[in-house]
Design a protein around this motif. Structure first.
Motif, PDB file in Angstrom:
ATOM      1  N   VAL A   1      29.311 -25.132  89.340  1.00 13.94           N
ATOM      2  CA  VAL A   1      29.282 -26.235  88.380  1.00 13.94           C
ATOM      3  C   VAL A   1      28.770 -25.754  87.027  1.00 13.94           C
ATOM      4  O   VAL A   1      29.317 -26.092  85.958  1.00 13.94           O
ATOM      5  CB  VAL A   1      28.413 -27.385  88.932  1.00 13.94           C
ATOM      6  N   LEU A   2      27.706 -24.924  87.028  1.00 15.80           N
ATOM      7  CA  LEU A   2      27.137 -24.437  85.764  1.00 15.80           C
ATOM      8  C   LEU A   2      28.157 -23.614  84.970  1.00 15.80           C
ATOM      9  O   LEU A   2      28.313 -23.767  83.753  1.00 15.80           O
ATOM     10  CB  LEU A   2      25.899 -23.586  86.049  1.00 15.80           C
ATOM     11  N   VAL A   3      28.849 -22.712  85.693  1.00 13.39           N
ATOM     12  CA  VAL A   3      29.746 -21.798  84.988  1.00 13.39           C
ATOM     13  C   VAL A   3      31.091 -22.456  84.684  1.00 13.39           C
ATOM     14  O   VAL A   3      31.569 -22.431  83.532  1.00 13.39           O
ATOM     15  CB  VAL A   3      29.944 -20.504  85.806  1.00 13.39           C
TER      16      VAL A   3
ATOM     17  N   GLY B   1      21.969 -21.872  72.777  1.00 10.73           N
ATOM     18  CA  GLY B   1      20.945 -22.282  73.739  1.00 10.73           C
ATOM     19  C   GLY B   1      21.535 -22.643  75.085  1.00 10.73           C
ATOM     20  O   GLY B   1      20.954 -22.341  76.147  1.00 10.73           O
ATOM     21  N   LEU B   2      22.705 -23.290  75.096  1.00 12.53           N
ATOM     22  CA  LEU B   2      23.344 -23.672  76.359  1.00 12.53           C
ATOM     23  C   LEU B   2      23.733 -22.430  77.158  1.00 12.53           C
ATOM     24  O   LEU B   2      23.568 -22.386  78.381  1.00 12.53           O
ATOM     25  CB  LEU B   2      24.572 -24.539  76.081  1.00 12.53           C
ATOM     26  N   GLY B   3      24.242 -21.410  76.445  1.00 13.69           N
ATOM     27  CA  GLY B   3      24.626 -20.194  77.126  1.00 13.69           C
ATOM     28  C   GLY B   3      23.439 -19.514  77.778  1.00 13.69           C
ATOM     29  O   GLY B   3      23.512 -19.028  78.915  1.00 13.69           O
ATOM     30  N   ARG B   4      22.333 -19.438  77.013  1.00 13.74           N
ATOM     31  CA  ARG B   4      21.134 -18.823  77.588  1.00 13.74           C
ATOM     32  C   ARG B   4      20.624 -19.629  78.794  1.00 13.74           C
ATOM     33  O   ARG B   4      20.160 -19.050  79.791  1.00 13.74           O
ATOM     34  CB  ARG B   4      20.049 -18.703  76.509  1.00 13.74           C
ATOM     35  N   PHE B   5      20.713 -20.955  78.708  1.00 15.66           N
ATOM     36  CA  PHE B   5      20.282 -21.805  79.831  1.00 15.66           C
ATOM     37  C   PHE B   5      21.126 -21.529  81.072  1.00 15.66           C
ATOM     38  O   PHE B   5      20.604 -21.432  82.187  1.00 15.66           O
ATOM     39  CB  PHE B   5      20.402 -23.280  79.435  1.00 15.66           C
ATOM     40  N   VAL B   6      22.431 -21.380  80.915  1.00 17.45           N
ATOM     41  CA  VAL B   6      23.320 -21.125  82.050  1.00 17.45           C
ATOM     42  C   VAL B   6      22.980 -19.792  82.698  1.00 17.45           C
ATOM     43  O   VAL B   6      22.898 -19.661  83.929  1.00 17.45           O
ATOM     44  CB  VAL B   6      24.792 -21.172  81.606  1.00 17.45           C
TER      45      VAL B   6
END
Length: 443
Positions: free
Chosen positions: A362-364, A408-413
């Motif tokens: 789901v995250l990716v 920021g979203l990329g780092r969170f994932v």
């Protein structure tokens, strides 16, 4: 009166006459008297006569004394007296004190301390009332059964250390006391203990059990059926060992129960597994592992694997709730309970592992992909990348997909996939450990 039965029909005779007759030359058939009113005190202490003695339906003005007396047999059925004192009494055959009325205002109604009876003892239908003990019979020895059926006892029925060669029968009896109603610590009963058919025991104490037979050895069954035990603690059977089944319905207990150390053969009857587990978890004063282990062993021997797992899981839940665990120990038990059912449901860890993999997908594929954070990857490849990122397996070469960390979203994932990878490894390890029994607890 020597040998032939004599009915005095309520007439008065001196109590001393009985002793004179017994110490005089006595017929082989013994002494048999009924319906006599005995004036004075009947004192047969230390009288030794190898003949039967029958004093039926007699009334005595003062306590009857039989200390250290010895007869072939003794029948005092129907006796009405303040009390009957017979410590160290010796009888070759039987003792009958049926339908008697013994009411003591300053001691014990019936004293059979260390009495030795070759056959059975029957108090059936008697009414016993004592200041402390209605029946005082520590270390009583019988060659056969002890009948207390339909006895009404106001005061403790005291049987500590008794050795009974047959059954202990209390069918239909009612015992009431300010302390323990039926006290039989360290008894030895060759056959069964019957507390059934309307048996009632009540204590007025907040500390003591209505029935306390702690440490006793029972050769047969312990039967508590169609009975009622009432008190803050209704039943104490700690360290009792039975040679056969235990028949106990939780509905019979109006109060708590002490079961630690109780051992028995076979699966307990008159109660379902759920009822027993509820009894152990809610009606016992403290957590103890032995009752759970005994119940699990009984079901293991019977081949009830499902009930074995349920029992052991219930034990661990009770350990968390009432056991003496450190904060970290309690946390570990909660984790193993949620993930592998304390080691008895390892498939739960696989469920958590699958959930972890789905979270990564789901995250990716559903978060990073639509946001344009996954470079040069189709949806299928994004799913593969997510599974590869968190699954505890060797990494294949030539991975195409990469999550951009410029936002920021990329780092969170990315960080989330690292956390999910740790969880995946943990769930896989817990599954293996649970499957091999490494996290099963027996404490």
């Amino acid at each position: 009166m020597r040998g032939d039965a004599v009915d005095f029909a309520g007439r008065t005779i001196p109590a001393s006459l009985i002793r004179d007759l017994l110490t005089d030359q006595l017929d082989q058939r013994g002494l048999r008297i009924s319906g006599a009113h005995l004036s004075g005190q009947l004192d047969l202490s230390d009288v030794a006569v190898a003949r039967p003695v029958v004093l039926r339906d007699c009334t005595a003005e003062r306590p009857v004394l039989l200390d250290r007396a010895r007869f072939a047999s003794l029948d005092l059925s129907g006796l009405v007296a303040p009390s009957l004192s017979a410590p160290w009494l010796r009888l070759d055959h039987y003792l009958l004190v049926q339908d008697a009325r013994l009411t003591s205002e300053d001691g014990w109604a019936l004293d059979l301390a260390e009495a030795d009876v070759g056959g059975h003892v029957s108090l059936r239908g008697s009414r016993l009332s004592g200041v402390e003990h209605a029946l005082h019979a520590p270390k009583l020895r019988t060659g056969s059964q002890l009948h207390l059926a339909e006895v009404r006892a106001d005061g403790t029925v005291f049987l500590d250390g008794a050795r009974l060669g047959g059954n202990l029968r209390c069918d239909g009896a009612t015992f009431t006391a300010t302390g323990v109603a039926l006290l039989g610590v360290d008894m030895q009963v060759e056959d069964n203990v019957y507390l059934r058919r309307g048996f009632r025991a009540r204590t007025g104490s907040d500390r003591l059990a209505a029935v306390r037979i702690r440490g006793s050895r029972i050769g047969g069954q312990l039967v508590l059926r169609d009975c009622r035990l009432t008190g803050q603690r209704a039943l104490d059977v700690k360290h009792v060992k039975t040679g056969k089944e235990i028949l106990l319905s939780p509905e019979a207990l109006d109060g708590g129960v002490e079961l630690d150390g109780l051992t028995y053969v076979g699966v307990p009857r008159d109660a379902s597994v759920d009822e027993w587990l509820d009894l152990l978890a809610t009606r016992t004063p403290t957590y103890a592992s032995q009752p759970y282990l005994q119940l699990a062993a009984a079901h293991q021997a019977a081949g009830n694997e499902r009930d074995v797992r349920r029992t052991r899981i219930a034990q661990q839940r009770d350990l968390i709730r009432r056991g003496r665990l450190t904060r970290w120990g309690r946390l570990w038990h909660r984790v193993t309970g949620a993930t592998v059912g304390y080691g008895y449901r390892p498939a739960l860890a696989l469920v958590w592992l699958v959930g972890t993999l789905l979270a990564a997908v789901v995250l990716v594929a559903a978060v990073a992909g639509p946001a344009g954070l996954v470079r040069s990857c189709s949806t299928v490849e994004q799913v593969g990348h997510a599974l590869n990122a968190v699954t505890p397996l060797a990494k294949p070469e030539g991975v195409k997909c990469q999550v951009l960390t410029t936002t920021g979203l990329g780092r969170f994932v990315v960080v989330s996939t690292w956390v999910l990878q740790l969880l995946a490894w943990a769930f896989a390890t817990l599954f293996v450990a649970g499957f091999t029994g490494l996290v099963r607890k027996t404490t």
